[in-house]
Design a protein around this motif. Sequence first.
Motif, PDB file in Angstrom:
ATOM      1  N   ALA A   1     -10.276  19.398  -6.541  1.00 35.74           N
ATOM      2  CA  ALA A   1      -9.809  18.207  -4.760  1.00 35.74           C
ATOM      3  C   ALA A   1      -8.905  17.767  -4.963  1.00 35.74           C
ATOM      4  O   ALA A   1      -8.218  16.657  -5.735  1.00 35.74           O
ATOM      5  CB  ALA A   1     -10.906  17.492  -4.361  1.00 35.74           C
ATOM      6  N   THR A   2      -7.599  18.004  -4.140  1.00 36.03           N
ATOM      7  CA  THR A   2      -6.259  17.552  -4.695  1.00 36.03           C
ATOM      8  C   THR A   2      -6.604  16.488  -4.082  1.00 36.03           C
ATOM      9  O   THR A   2      -5.580  15.126  -4.375  1.00 36.03           O
ATOM     10  CB  THR A   2      -5.110  18.334  -4.448  1.00 36.03           C
ATOM     11  N   THR A   3      -6.770  16.003  -3.414  1.00 33.72           N
ATOM     12  CA  THR A   3      -7.006  15.171  -2.055  1.00 33.72           C
ATOM     13  C   THR A   3      -7.667  14.282  -2.560  1.00 33.72           C
ATOM     14  O   THR A   3      -7.018  12.893  -2.965  1.00 33.72           O
ATOM     15  CB  THR A   3      -7.420  14.798  -0.488  1.00 33.72           C
ATOM     16  N   LEU A   4      -8.676  13.940  -3.458  1.00 36.47           N
ATOM     17  CA  LEU A   4      -9.286  13.250  -3.931  1.00 36.47           C
ATOM     18  C   LEU A   4      -8.363  12.872  -5.158  1.00 36.47           C
ATOM     19  O   LEU A   4      -8.202  11.086  -5.729  1.00 36.47           O
ATOM     20  CB  LEU A   4     -10.491  13.700  -4.797  1.00 36.47           C
ATOM     21  N   ALA A   5      -8.068  13.948  -6.760  1.00 38.14           N
ATOM     22  CA  ALA A   5      -7.172  13.038  -7.525  1.00 38.14           C
ATOM     23  C   ALA A   5      -5.360  12.572  -6.857  1.00 38.14           C
ATOM     24  O   ALA A   5      -5.227  11.684  -7.720  1.00 38.14           O
ATOM     25  CB  ALA A   5      -6.397  14.815  -7.942  1.00 38.14           C
ATOM     26  N   ARG A   6      -4.936  12.951  -5.679  1.00 41.63           N
ATOM     27  CA  ARG A   6      -4.081  11.616  -5.340  1.00 41.63           C
ATOM     28  C   ARG A   6      -4.448  10.197  -4.869  1.00 41.63           C
ATOM     29  O   ARG A   6      -3.909   9.660  -5.548  1.00 41.63           O
ATOM     30  CB  ARG A   6      -3.368  12.821  -3.879  1.00 41.63           C
ATOM     31  N   GLY A   7      -5.784  10.341  -4.178  1.00 40.47           N
ATOM     32  CA  GLY A   7      -5.942   8.846  -4.063  1.00 40.47           C
ATOM     33  C   GLY A   7      -6.322   8.257  -5.177  1.00 40.47           C
ATOM     34  O   GLY A   7      -5.824   6.986  -5.919  1.00 40.47           O
TER      35      GLY A   7
END
Length: 269
Positions: free
Chosen positions: A13-19
């Motif tokens: 989950a890229t968005t989670l990783a960025r968060g």
Amino acid sequence: MTPLPDTKDRRFATTLARGLMVLRAFRASDDGLGNAEISERTGLPKSTVSRLTFTLRSLGYLTHARRHDRYRPGPALLALGNVAQASISFVDVCAPIMQRMADETGTLALLLVRDNAKLLILRTWRPRGVSSLWLEAGHRLPFAGTSSGHTMLAAMSEELFETTVANALGDRGLTQERANAARRMAYDQLITRGFAITPPDQYFAANIHAVSKPFHARDFAEPVVFTAGAMPDDLSVARMEAEVGPRLNEAVMELERMMGQPPSITLRN
């Protein structure tokens, strides 16, 4: 900046990783961070950071407090951190052991964990009454050119080593060949004397001398590293080899005994 892992797994989950990258950007000494500073530390576009900080603030992981231009860790993040620390049993157990070692040797004691392509300082213990290095929890170190990094590489499983090096290639000149050589050298030192010292001519920073030893906590699926460091004038290679390295080895072995665990480094098949 800590880059995202190089993964093509559809489950990632890229968005989670960025968060999570945004949350990891904060350091203990920060007086809040603005979106521009978070963008600089993470390498994420400012527009992306703006959306992530808004979401994290809405969920309580960040707060504006009384200054609406700068973010700080929020109550939800504090609660999460307290739960994590309470569930990791060795952190509280090691604290008096490492503080005693820091006081006896006059060195800064560190606990470091892997953070993708970097090492993250999780805890520090400063020697009482002695001026020491200014490193703090939240600071990141490279794998290349550090006793902590080389020791971590030596203590990893083969699979984790390959993944970590792939993500860290190019950082401070790290190549696959340099990583292999550092892993072998540190492993040989750990087996023969219980601690590892990276030769000073390989250090990424000339103003730090350090000696390290890994610890395999039951709470983690991978090793952590304990390190003792100081300025070169206060911590020569000879002193690391004769005094501080053996003392660090004793401290980690004491922790292993208290936790009822076997030695963290054994001969590989």
